[in-house]
Design an enzyme around this catalytic site. Structure first.
Site, PDB file in Angstrom:
ATOM      1  N   GLU A 105      -3.723 -14.451  -3.924  1.00 24.66           N
ATOM      2  CA  GLU A 105      -3.689 -13.512  -2.792  1.00 24.66           C
ATOM      3  C   GLU A 105      -5.084 -13.306  -2.262  1.00 24.66           C
ATOM      4  O   GLU A 105      -6.021 -13.088  -3.039  1.00 24.66           O
ATOM      5  CB  GLU A 105      -3.163 -12.127  -3.197  1.00 24.66           C
ATOM      6  CG  GLU A 105      -1.693 -11.956  -3.110  1.00 24.66           C
ATOM      7  CD  GLU A 105      -1.242 -10.534  -3.444  1.00 24.66           C
ATOM      8  OE1 GLU A 105      -1.930  -9.563  -3.069  1.00 24.66           O
ATOM      9  OE2 GLU A 105      -0.191 -10.420  -4.093  1.00 24.66           O
TER      10      GLU A 105
ATOM     11  N   GLU B 147      -0.471  -8.444 -10.541  1.00 21.35           N
ATOM     12  CA  GLU B 147      -1.410  -7.323 -10.622  1.00 21.35           C
ATOM     13  C   GLU B 147      -0.933  -6.168 -11.498  1.00 21.35           C
ATOM     14  O   GLU B 147      -0.661  -5.073 -10.993  1.00 21.35           O
ATOM     15  CB  GLU B 147      -1.710  -6.787  -9.222  1.00 21.35           C
ATOM     16  CG  GLU B 147      -2.334  -7.807  -8.304  1.00 21.35           C
ATOM     17  CD  GLU B 147      -2.759  -7.219  -6.961  1.00 21.35           C
ATOM     18  OE1 GLU B 147      -2.587  -6.005  -6.757  1.00 21.35           O
ATOM     19  OE2 GLU B 147      -3.266  -7.971  -6.128  1.00 21.35           O
TER      20      GLU B 147
HETATM   21  C1  BG6 Z   1      -2.052  -6.515  -3.440  1.00 19.62           C
HETATM   22  C2  BG6 Z   1      -0.570  -6.579  -3.669  1.00 19.62           C
HETATM   23  O1  BG6 Z   1      -2.579  -5.482  -4.214  1.00 19.62           O
HETATM   24  O2  BG6 Z   1      -2.536  -6.304  -2.175  1.00 19.62           O
HETATM   25  C3  BG6 Z   1       0.253  -6.639  -2.407  1.00 19.62           C
HETATM   26  O3  BG6 Z   1      -0.196  -7.597  -4.556  1.00 19.62           O
HETATM   27  C4  BG6 Z   1      -0.346  -5.723  -1.354  1.00 19.62           C
HETATM   28  O4  BG6 Z   1       1.594  -6.343  -2.693  1.00 19.62           O
HETATM   29  C5  BG6 Z   1      -1.734  -6.222  -1.017  1.00 19.62           C
HETATM   30  O5  BG6 Z   1       0.454  -5.640  -0.230  1.00 19.62           O
HETATM   31  C6  BG6 Z   1      -2.443  -5.365   0.014  1.00 19.62           C
HETATM   32  O6  BG6 Z   1      -2.782  -4.127  -0.499  1.00 19.62           O
HETATM   33  P1  BG6 Z   1      -2.725  -2.745   0.256  1.00 19.62           P
HETATM   34  O7  BG6 Z   1      -3.540  -1.790  -0.573  1.00 19.62           O
HETATM   35  O8  BG6 Z   1      -3.283  -2.917   1.615  1.00 19.62           O
HETATM   36  O9  BG6 Z   1      -1.295  -2.340   0.272  1.00 19.62           O
END
Ligand code: BG6
Length: 458
Positions: free
Chosen positions: A354, A163
């Site tokens: 993810e 990302e």
């Molecule tokens: C993604 C990242 O953006 O989302 C992760 O790759 C992150 O590292 C996950 O933990 C969840 O996002 P947030 O905003 O809840 O921390």
């Protein structure tokens, strides 16, 4: 049709968020270690210093992954753990940790998937200018060479950057993630240039060492819009909107994916920046646009749905709508539409690297962790992904975020994403109900998931 037999069901994590051992065995500080402790930066003064202590407990964790039945596990390498100053001297203990982790995974029948950069740049390099430094792509190349020479013979799946949208937006534009900076557009352009070159150099290192045995990509994120209705006009409108750069150019899909896959920036970028726009020599373009093997991306929600007349379906955000503790709307359809749009645009197999839900789980009186909402979330999202499989879209895998509750960057430990609950006082792990449920999904290769029609109906 359904999910292919070799479909890779898995789960993910990132080094800073679970490893702990922030200064163990010669590890150097990363930007989160060095800059995250200042009051107000991480909620409640928390930090990833200990996190899940995965660094010391990886064997127990891999055993739990095996119990859940994962086919692959995506993890990131902490650059400062293996090169404390970012370049030059390596830390053998750090390399040994990842080598042992890979062995442990392989022995458990779980395929490792390595992310090379999940946001924790060595602090020593940040002090020299970080991603703005003209040598930053060479620093990255040196680091990647170390990783590949240690793990290359045992790892097939590689992701260069996680990302770039998010770490630039949150860390260098909004200033709410490390290194807590507010860069100008000029600086963001220079940084993009260096990151794209770093990506290219990493791909070259991996390909040179492993040839076609390696399957390489990177994991961007960005908004995917869902059509308000299934008419050709609404579908086209949602597709176009998903490709458009919008105001936050670094947050968009095409700003990153078009140069990497097509060897050019979107026209919108040229219109916006004119002669300030990034330029690459022919040789540099060749580096940035090397062959990748699949299109991977991270996705949690859709912002809203779009029809031929623009925003048509703002109902995802009605008062009291289904929401995660991260305040993200629950929009299961985004898994189908993203798979369809991205495979159509980039003409490659698609891998969701993810997707997941943050909730507030706790251990119940009976000692188990009951998380029916996560099971429902997963059934819905995966039911929608199954439609893509049923329609013959080439899907490689799905990676749940996160294998275990983790340090949620600046959010600390409140929001829990894991399939495994972690008590952060004792570090005791408990597989949640959703982890057991996911095991059944994996065993049956998604056969029992609800249909798209049922899953998308919220
Ligand atoms: C993604 C990242 O953006 O989302 C992760 O790759 C992150 O590292 C996950 O933990 C969840 O996002 P947030 O905003 O809840 O921390």
């Amino acid at each position: 049709m359904s999910f292919k037999e070799q479909f890779l069901w898995g789960a993910s994590s990132a080094a800073y968020q679970i490893e702990g051992g922030f200064d163990a065995d010669g590890k150097g500080p990363g930007i989160w270690d060095a800059l995250g402790h200042k009051p107000g930066r991480i909620a409640r003064g928390e930090s990833g210093d200990i996190a899940c202590d995965h660094y010391h407990r990886y064997q127990e964790d891999v055993a739990l992954m095996k119990e859940i039945g994962l086919k692959h596990y995506r993890f990131s390498i902490s650059w400062p753990r293996i090169m404390p100053k970012g370049t030059g001297e390596t830390n053998p203990k750090g390399l040994e940790f990842y080598s042992n982790l890979v062995d442990e995974l392989l022995a458990a029948g779980i395929e490792p998937m390595v992310t090379l950069y999940h946001w924790n740049m060595p602090y020593a390099l940040f002090q020299q200018g970080g991603w703005l430094h003209p040598d930053s792509s060479c620093w990255f190349e040196e680091y990647v060479s170390q990783v590949v020479s240690t793990l290359g013979s045992r790892v097939r799946l590689w992701l260069t950057f996680n990302e770039p949208q998010m770490f630039m937006f949150l860390g260098y534009q909004m200033g709410v993630h490390a290194p807590f900076e507010h860069y100008s557009d000029e600086q963001l352009l220079a940084m993009t240039r260096n990151i794209l070159l770093a990506h290219g150099k990493a791909v070259k290192v991996i390909r040179k060492a492993l040839g076609d045995r390696a399957l390489i990509s990177f994991s961007p994120t960005g908004d995917t819009f869902v059509p308000a209705e299934e008419t050709p006009e609404a579908i086209q409108a949602a597709y176009d909107k998903s490709l458009s750069m919008g105001e936050q150019f670094i947050f968009s899909n095409t700003w990153w994916a078009d140069p990497v896959f097509f060897g050019r920036f979107p026209q919108e970028a040229h219109d916006r920046f004119g002669d300030r726009m990034i330029s690459f020599s022919e040789e540099e373009w060749a580096l940035v646009t090397q062959k990748l093997d699949f299109f991977s991306y991270n996705i949690y929600q859709s912002m809203a749905s779009f029809g031929p007349h623009g925003l048509e379906n703002p109902e995802y955000e009605y008062p009291g709508c289904p929401m995660t503790t991260a305040n993200w709307c629950v929009v299961p359809e985004c898994l189908y539409w993203s798979a369809r749009f991205w495979s159509e645009r980039y003409q490659l197999p698609v891998f969701v690297t993810e997707n997941g839900v943050s909730l507030m789980d706790w251990v119940s009186l009976d000692g188990a962790v009951h998380d029916p909402l996560r099971i429902d979330f997963l059934a819905r999202y995966l039911g929608c992904l199954k439609r893509a499989a049923d329609e013959g879209i080439d899907l490689m895998g799905y990676t749940y975020w996160n294998i275990m509750d983790e340090c949620e960057w600046a959010g600390g430990y409140k929001d829990r994403y894991g399939l495994i609950h972690v008590d952060f006082r004792t570090l005791k792990r408990t597989i949640k109900d959703s982890g057991h449920w996911y095991r059944r999904v994996i065993e049956t290769n998604g056969e029992e998931l609800p249909s798209y029609r049922e899953a998308a109906q919220m």
